[in-house]
Write an enzyme that holds these catalytic residues in place. Sequence first.
Site, mmCIF file in Angstrom:
data_model
loop_
_atom_site.group_PDB
_atom_site.id
_atom_site.type_symbol
_atom_site.label_atom_id
_atom_site.label_comp_id
_atom_site.label_asym_id
_atom_site.label_seq_id
_atom_site.Cartn_x
_atom_site.Cartn_y
_atom_site.Cartn_z
ATOM 1 N N ASP A 1 0.842 -1.208 0.000
ATOM 2 C CA ASP A 1 0.000 0.000 0.000
ATOM 3 C C ASP A 1 0.878 1.259 0.000
ATOM 4 O OD1 ASP A 1 0.882 -0.182 2.589
ATOM 5 O OD2 ASP A 1 -1.083 0.073 3.521
ATOM 6 N N SER A 2 2.188 1.064 0.078
ATOM 7 C CA SER A 2 3.115 2.183 -0.149
ATOM 8 C C SER A 2 2.881 2.793 -1.527
ATOM 9 C CB SER A 2 4.575 1.715 -0.027
ATOM 10 O OG SER A 2 4.799 0.594 -0.849
ATOM 11 N N ASP B 1 -1.227 -6.038 -0.482
ATOM 12 C CA ASP B 1 -1.551 -5.442 0.813
ATOM 13 C C ASP B 1 -3.046 -5.191 0.927
ATOM 14 O OD1 ASP B 1 0.068 -4.837 2.981
ATOM 15 O OD2 ASP B 1 1.083 -3.185 1.957
ATOM 16 N N LYS C 1 -1.529 -9.294 2.518
ATOM 17 C CA LYS C 1 -0.729 -8.888 3.697
ATOM 18 C C LYS C 1 -1.570 -7.962 4.556
ATOM 19 C CE LYS C 1 3.012 -5.898 3.643
ATOM 20 N NZ LYS C 1 2.535 -4.802 4.505
ATOM 21 N N GLU D 1 -1.276 -5.566 8.376
ATOM 22 C CA GLU D 1 -0.467 -5.102 9.503
ATOM 23 C C GLU D 1 -1.065 -5.780 10.724
ATOM 24 O OE1 GLU D 1 0.153 -0.869 9.315
ATOM 25 O OE2 GLU D 1 0.929 -1.036 7.275
ATOM 26 N N GLU E 1 9.265 -4.479 10.213
ATOM 27 C CA GLU E 1 9.713 -3.168 9.697
ATOM 28 C C GLU E 1 10.274 -2.287 10.813
ATOM 29 O OE1 GLU E 1 6.974 -1.046 7.173
ATOM 30 O OE2 GLU E 1 8.281 0.723 7.116
HETATM 31 O O1 KIV Z 1 3.535 -1.155 1.634
HETATM 32 C C1 KIV Z 1 4.697 -1.576 1.568
HETATM 33 O O2 KIV Z 1 5.442 -1.321 0.618
HETATM 34 C C2 KIV Z 1 5.167 -2.406 2.653
HETATM 35 C C3 KIV Z 1 6.631 -2.664 2.702
HETATM 36 C C4 KIV Z 1 7.275 -1.478 3.290
HETATM 37 C C5 KIV Z 1 6.948 -3.910 3.419
HETATM 38 O O3 KIV Z 1 4.418 -2.799 3.493
#
Ligand code: KIV
Length: 276
Positions: A51-52, A90, A120, A122, A189
């Site tokens: 989600d970055s 994510d 994924k 959190e 992280e």
């Molecule tokens: O969203 C993302 O890119 C991440 C990485 C930093 C692991 O969660």
Amino acid sequence: MSAQREQSVRRLAAPDIAMRKGRLPIVCLTAYTAPIAELLDEHCDLLLVGDSVGMVLHGLPNTVGVTLEMMIMHGQAVMRGSKRAMVVVDMPFGSYEGAPETAYANAARIMKETGAQAVKVESGPAVADTVRYLVERGIPVMGHVGLRPQSVLVDGAFRARGKTNIERVRVVDEAMATAEAGAFCMVIEGVAEPLAREITARVDIPTIGIGGSPACDGQILVSDDMLGLFDWTPKFVRRYADLRGEISRAAQAYSEDVRARRFPAAAETYFATTAK
Ligand code: KIV
């Protein structure tokens, strides 16, 4: 790649990654688009549609504004561009923290509409039941502990975790809850090295570090960071390229050529009357 080999490439999946615990390091990078996924695929075991993407490609200030639709669209692109690496998408903020049934509906949408191999979240004690709920219903889950960017509005700035005992206990709890709930691996992280080492020794699933030290079972970076697309490089990033400089140099050369009427030349023109 020959058509025969193309057909015979098997995409890695959660069990392949899980069995690498304590063995060959697991290579992961983020990817958000088909052409970048295509370039990274042969070098990576796992591509994360993180989600970055909200901050990296969409200019958002953090990941809170990222939507399910954005994740699905980028997940589809990365699946189209890759063949071998496991693709993990994510789950964005707000799509899994409530009822497990809602999380399941959103995760199932991601899996069906992208074809990715896992989602994924959190993770930690607060979503452990949800992780278990998803895994028991056939959705592989990658956890994410330590610095959790979706909690930035509660936790404050992006900074390393695990320097105080309270933080250390909290991150260990997150990791233990994630592993016990059935995640197949977890991102750690932004944590101090001794903490990453302790978690990696205590959980029986692979740990993937980002600012998580060499103690982890694998490593992940945001591709745009390691490719040098930003002018600021966090401490845990190694820049393997200077694409920002390259792009800037290319754009400058192009603009000079256009302004001086050097581009396009005859060779770049259809049926040019000026060809020598
Ligand atoms: O969203 C993302 O890119 C991440 C990485 C930093 C692991 O969660």
